[in-house]
Design an enzyme around this catalytic site. Structure first.
Site, PDB file in Angstrom:
ATOM      1  N   LYS A 112      13.121 -11.642   8.978  1.00 56.02           N
ATOM      2  CA  LYS A 112      13.545 -10.611   8.022  1.00 56.02           C
ATOM      3  C   LYS A 112      13.330  -9.195   8.546  1.00 56.02           C
ATOM      4  O   LYS A 112      13.975  -8.263   8.088  1.00 56.02           O
ATOM      5  CB  LYS A 112      12.864 -10.840   6.690  1.00 56.02           C
TER       6      LYS A 112
HETATM    7  C1  LIG Z   1      13.714 -16.144   4.258  1.00 53.28           C
HETATM    8  C2  LIG Z   1      13.403 -17.235   5.221  1.00 53.28           C
HETATM    9  C3  LIG Z   1      14.287 -18.302   5.435  1.00 53.28           C
HETATM   10  C4  LIG Z   1      15.559 -18.460   4.647  1.00 53.28           C
HETATM   11  O1  LIG Z   1      16.476 -17.450   4.911  1.00 53.28           O
HETATM   12  P1  LIG Z   1      17.720 -17.202   3.919  1.00 53.28           P
HETATM   13  O2  LIG Z   1      18.400 -16.022   4.433  1.00 53.28           O
HETATM   14  O3  LIG Z   1      17.108 -17.003   2.562  1.00 53.28           O
HETATM   15  O4  LIG Z   1      18.522 -18.449   3.953  1.00 53.28           O
HETATM   16  C5  LIG Z   1      13.960 -19.233   6.408  1.00 53.28           C
HETATM   17  N1  LIG Z   1      12.815 -19.145   7.116  1.00 53.28           N
HETATM   18  C6  LIG Z   1      11.942 -18.139   6.918  1.00 53.28           C
HETATM   19  C7  LIG Z   1      10.676 -18.124   7.713  1.00 53.28           C
HETATM   20  C8  LIG Z   1      12.194 -17.156   5.974  1.00 53.28           C
HETATM   21  O5  LIG Z   1      11.322 -16.166   5.798  1.00 53.28           O
END
Ligand SMILES: *Cc1c(COP(=O)(O)O)cnc(C)c1O
Length: 468
Positions: A112
């Site tokens: 993220k």
């Molecule tokens: C947020 C997240 C996901 C999922 O991502 P999306 O964009 O919500 O599908 C997968 N793995 C980790 C470690 C995350 O933080």
């Protein structure tokens, strides 16, 4: 570049507005009015270029007049220069035609950071230009909150409120949010699930009076700018593993359908992608929707991969919009039906259109634990449980013959964010990178709230009043 809402009842918006508001005023999600396009030559030219350069080039396709190429290059250089690996998103080969794409070298150790760090800079620039201040609210299943807080804590024009489901994130995840000492950050632990937190955020945005009173803005994965920033690593990964531009498949651990939708966007704007595989944990609504047509949320089951403990995948609406031929009226009827009935069905035609690009697999908890251990024994390296969910899917889909050729699995978090699960499976405790070693020595600051939109509203107003 103009943006339209998937529900068809919002005015055209420019990039700045899409960045600042997140959700469209008609409750839909913003998408580009028309897809930009890169040529095969453009894409081949990304090979061996620094990550920041590719990022500036691709993000420029979506920002229109709002930022110059030079500004984007400055921002990308500053943002990705903070990552603790020179390649920013390095690849590790784990099989003859299999790679892992490490997306956890940013300041909060999850993918993220790629989008959120970029957004933080864009926000500050746009708000300074307009002389405005914004309250950013985010619901988090664990990683978004930390990424948002780190990205926005030094923004002069932003207050940040983060809702997390109480007791459903790991201690490391929580502390990465609550141990940040910044006057513009407020953490709220909600007595409910991530879906409850997300529903509260949606309700707050639906209250137009409240939105304008506190100047509410969003950075959840529905924010188009996040999707745009996440398309970049699909290009850099493909450029690195497919020398001649041949097709590559990606396996993506999925919760809110944001990261994998970025892969779909990469394909839409020209990248040669064979298949995009959705990997879910036991919260498998997307797998069920894709295999049986039933988009019906069940209760959220806590798993070892909590960032994917989600039932209602907000960004799926963007894919539906595309497979319904961008018919906003038909989509609005479908989403209204979903709100009324709590479930919806995909038609045979919609499922067929989805399966042209996507595959899916639901990984069980036992498979996740076995894979954490198998990977460690085979390579000597630890992976996190979300990555393990996706690696199980990659191997199973290849064995079924559904995936072939070059396959890149996205590794979305550092194993040290999930020490208990990793320890349970492998007997080894992953070490936090140096920058985070004092995490458990720092004081935590947060408030608790009932699973109730009014309670959250009051908490936000009280904190704003305090500052005024
Ligand atoms: C947020 C997240 C996901 C999922 O991502 P999306 O964009 O919500 O599908 C997968 N793995 C980790 C470690 C995350 O933080």
């Amino acid at each position: 570049m103009n943006y339209i809402s998937t529900r068809g009842q919002a005015p055209l918006a420019g990039f700045e507005e899409v960045l600042l508001t997140g959700l469209a005023p008609d409750g839909g999600l913003y998408v580009p009015e028309a897809w930009p396009a890169l040529t095969a030559d453009d894409i081949a030219d990304f090979r061996n270029r620094p990550y920041a350069e590719v990022a500036a080039r691709i993000i420029a396709l979506f920002t229109g007049e709002a930022f110059s190429q030079a500004q984007l290059l400055d921002i990308a250089g500053a943002v990705y220069g903070r990552f603790d690996h020179a390649d920013v998103a390095p690849l590790t080969k784990v099989g003859a035609e299999d790679w892992i794409l490490e997306l956890y070298h940013g300041p909060t150790l999850a993918f993220k950071d790629f989008a959120m760090q970029f957004l933080g800079r864009l926000f500050d620039e746009v708000l300074a230009r307009r002389g405005e201040r914004l309250t950013i609210i985010a619901a988090t299943s664990g990683d978004t909150g930390a990424a948002a807080i780190d990205a926005l804590k030094s923004c002069a024009h932003v207050d940040v409120v983060v809702l997390h489901p109480e007791g459903r994130v790991t201690d490391v995840q929580r502390r990465m949010m609550t141990c940040v000492d910044a006057a513009n950050v407020q953490n709220i632990a909600v007595a409910g699930s991530f879906d409850d937190c997300q529903a509260i955020v949606k309700e707050l945005f639906a209250d137009r009076a409240f939105v304008s009173q506190v100047r509410l803005g969003g950075v959840n994965s529905i924010n188009w700018a996040r999707i745009a920033a996440q398309t970049v690593y699909y290009f850099t990964a493909a450029a690195a593993v497919a020398e001649t531009g041949e097709g590559v498949s990606f396996v993506v651990p999925t919760g809110n359908f944001g990261d994998i939708f970025a892969g779909y966007v990469a394909k839409k704007i020209g990248l040669n992608i064979n298949r995009l595989a959705v990997a879910t944990n036991a919260n498998d609504i997307l797998h069920r929707a894709m295999t049986s047509g039933d988009y019906a949320p069940a209760g959220v089951a806590p798993t070892l991969s909590p960032s994917m403990d989600i039932q209602v995948a907000s960004n799926f609406e963007r894919l539906l919009f595309e497979v319904m031929g961008r018919d906003a009226d038909a989509l609005r009827v479908k989403m209204d039906g979903f709100k009324r009935d709590g479930a919806m069905r995909l038609s045979a035609g919609e499922r067929e259109a989805i399966s042209a690009d996507f595959l899916s697999y639901a990984t069980s908890e036992d498979e996740t634990i076995a894979e954490l251990n198998r990977h460690f024994e085979a390579t000597g390296a630890l992976i996190d449980p979300h990555t393990a969910v996706a690696r199980v899917a990659a191997q199973a889909l290849r064995q079924q013959g559904a995936l072939s050729g070059k396959v890149v699995t996205l590794s979305t978090a550092h194993p040290a964010k999930f020490p208990d699960a990793v320890m349970q499976a492998t007997g080894t405790t992953p070490k936090l990178p140096l920058a985070h070693r004092d995490l458990f020595d720092r004081p935590e600051v947060m408030t608790n709230a009932a699973n109730n939109t009014d309670a959250i509203k009051q908490a936000i107003l009280a904190s704003i009043e305090q500052k005024a």
